[in-house]
Design an enzyme around this catalytic site. Structure first.
Site, PDB file in Angstrom:
ATOM      1  N   GLU A 173      24.822  -2.439  17.795  1.00 51.31           N
ATOM      2  CA  GLU A 173      24.228  -2.914  19.043  1.00 51.31           C
ATOM      3  C   GLU A 173      22.961  -2.110  19.247  1.00 51.31           C
ATOM      4  O   GLU A 173      22.994  -0.883  19.334  1.00 51.31           O
ATOM      5  CB  GLU A 173      25.180  -2.715  20.216  1.00 51.31           C
ATOM      6  CG  GLU A 173      24.666  -3.371  21.500  1.00 51.31           C
ATOM      7  CD  GLU A 173      25.015  -2.595  22.736  1.00 51.31           C
ATOM      8  OE1 GLU A 173      24.090  -2.009  23.345  1.00 51.31           O
ATOM      9  OE2 GLU A 173      26.207  -2.567  23.089  1.00 51.31           O
ATOM     10  N   CYS A 179      21.916  -0.411  28.211  1.00 53.67           N
ATOM     11  CA  CYS A 179      21.471  -1.403  27.225  1.00 53.67           C
ATOM     12  C   CYS A 179      21.276  -2.770  27.867  1.00 53.67           C
ATOM     13  O   CYS A 179      20.659  -3.650  27.266  1.00 53.67           O
ATOM     14  CB  CYS A 179      22.448  -1.494  26.069  1.00 53.67           C
ATOM     15  SG  CYS A 179      24.177  -1.593  26.545  1.00 53.67           S
TER      16      CYS A 179
END
Length: 531
Positions: free
Chosen positions: A268, A305
């Site tokens: 990720e 994020c």
């Protein structure tokens, strides 16, 4: 559960300790001061011992029942809760994240562990499928075919800088890999080794208390990248999980793919998380949207994020008031401390180099400080600027965002089409507008893993339906999620049994269904025994 805390400065290799190799220290980002004690990077022998122990543990641990794995995961959660005061205190020193945030992260970490405990205890996650034999079928008899998910083998997990608990040593990657039946070797993030050591000790003692093989868990320290590189390249490792930068994630992807036996690497790697403000929302509640956006992109100093880094706003009568409200709120934002001085320096350089108009900045950090402190920044641009400068749609890690004005529906759809893959996209809209913008929603379903309506992307609910992933470059594999119970499938593979007698099958596939799980039998979902 009582736990005698240990802040070991060496790697945890099963039930043993690693060597005192290359030394490094954590730095308090709020002061710039080094923190005791010194930690030691894992040696080559440490890595070999950890992988050998994991390989030896896999045949045993992979065959544990769901109830046994569930009890183990619950024991880890209880151990972390028992150690929470010390863990939070150390994490605050190493990350400058406030104690309230860290308390929430402890809760999320333990909830993730208990969610996966529930999943494996219930058992249906293996997706057992049974197609019964038909010996009378013409022209050829049909054999008995049965399949289910099996664990892969030892998994390498990389701790994340921005979530020292929920995406690190006992985070979602570790929880899902352990739930699937895989031993885990964690490469601790060098920015918070003390936090990692305390959590790692809680896991190790839970392995011991559960009577499991010591190789079920190991924790490796590393001052840089060398240990992580060797770990990913090691033939004993069967999958990799990483949360961090695009450069780091793609480097690991290449390493995993270039091995003699390529393995899956779930990286990720960040996201700009665009927000689309539609005309109705701007007209009816522009001030509230501005308030929510400022809170979202500065939350956690903009180090989530899912931080919204690009906001599309119509050029309309309500736009000046929206921008003023947003700018005023940014202007009163106090200085914010980032996770490390290196991250703060990259943020400052990226903000200074951004080719867009600065609408507002927050309070400045004190001059001459060694702390990793920065000021929030708000940029404005228009559609033409975005077309001529693709950099405006790139993530800057930290408390900043850019508002881009669009003139009409055509420009809005063009921006959506040009987007890369992202974790989320948010619509601020009146529900009456959704039908008129169905084409925008269709485009965004191809671009992101999670669509959000009239909320903000920061904040990820840990639940069965959650998808925290997205097409490349947000992640290495947009078919997966790193949050929620479906994360378990990253660390499994399907195995099919053809024409096996019932006694030789796993319990999940036996005709009597002794576990009582939901299965697909001859095309129908049922908990009943098969024929």
């Amino acid at each position: 559960m009582e736990l005698a805390l240990e802040l070991k400065p060496v790697s945890l290799i099963g039930f043993g300790d690693g060597a005192e190799a290359a030394a490094f220290t954590a730095i308090n980002p709020a002061t710039g001061q080094a923190l005791e004690p010194k930690f030691f990077a894992a040696s080559a022998d440490d890595l070999e011992r950890a992988t050998s122990l994991a390989q030896a543990a896999f045949p045993i641990y992979s065959k544990l029942s769901g109830k046994e794995k569930g009890a183990f995961l619950r024991r880890i959660a209880a151990a972390i809760e028992a150690a929470a005061p010390a863990i939070i205190q150390r994490a605050n020193l190493e990350t400058a994240l406030p104690e309230a945030r860290l308390q929430g992260e402890v809760g999320r970490t333990c909830n993730q562990l208990r969610l996966f405990a529930e999943v494996v205890e219930e058992g249906s996650w293996v997706d057992a499928r049974i197609d019964n034999a038909d010996p009378n079928r013409k022209p050829l008899p049909k054999p008995s075919i049965r399949s289910m998910h099996h664990p892969l083998g030892p998994v390498a997990v990389f701790g994340a800088s921005n979530f020292p608990l929920a995406f690190s040593v006992a985070g979602g990657d570790t929880a899902s890999a352990l739930a699937a039946g895989n031993p885990v070797i964690v490469k601790a993030h060098p920015a918070h080794p003390g936090t990692s050591a305390l959590v790692g000790h809680a896991i190790r003692e839970s392995v011991r208390a559960s009577g499991l093989p010591e190789g079920v868990f190991s924790l490796l320290f590393d001052a840089g990248v060398e240990v992580g590189i060797r770990l990913v390249k090691h033939p004993a490792i069967k999958a990799v999980a990483f949360t961090g930068s695009f450069a780091g994630g793609t480097a690991l992807m290449k390493l995993a793919a270039a091995r003699p036996e390529p393995i899956p690497c779930y990286s990720e790697m960040g996201s700009v998380n665009p927000v689309f403000v539609l005309p109705g929302a701007l007209s009816e509640r522009g001030s509230a949207v501005a308030t929510g956006l400022q809170a979202s992109f500065t939350l956690g100093a903009g180090q989530f994020c899912t931080k919204p880094g690009l906001v599309l706003v119509p050029q309309a009568d309500g736009t000046p008031g929206f921008l003023k409200e947003l700018g005023d709120r940014v202007h009163t934002t106090p200085p914010q401390t980032l996770l490390t001085k290196a991250i703060a320096d990259r943020y400052t350089a990226a903000v200074k180099g951004r080719d867009a108009t600065v609408l507002a900045q927050g309070a400045e950090a004190p001059a001459g400080s060694e702390a990793a402190t920065v000021q929030a920044s708000l940029f404005v641009a228009d559609y033409k600027d975005l077309q001529e400068n693709a950099e405006l749609a790139q993530e800057i890690f930290g408390p900043t965002t850019v508002v881009v004005g669009y003139q009409d529906r055509k420009q809005l759809l063009a921006v959506a089409e040009q987007l890369e893959g992202h974790l989320t996209a948010t619509l601020q809209a009146d529900e009456s507008e959704l039908g008129d913008y169905a084409d925008l929603i269709d485009i965004l379903t191809r671009k992101v893993g999670r669509l959000i309506l009239n909320a903000y992307p920061t904040g990820v609910e840990v639940c069965h339906a959650m998808v925290h992933g997205g097409p490349f470059p947000a992640t290495s594999d947009g078919r997966s999620t790193s949050v929620g119970s479906q994360a378990i499938f990253r660390f499994t593979r399907l195995v099919c049994y053809q024409s096996f007698p019932d006694a030789a099958l796993p319990d999940e596939l036996k005709s009597s269904n002794p576990l009582g799980i939901m299965r697909l039998v001859d095309g129908e979902r049922t908990r009943a025994a098969s024929a």
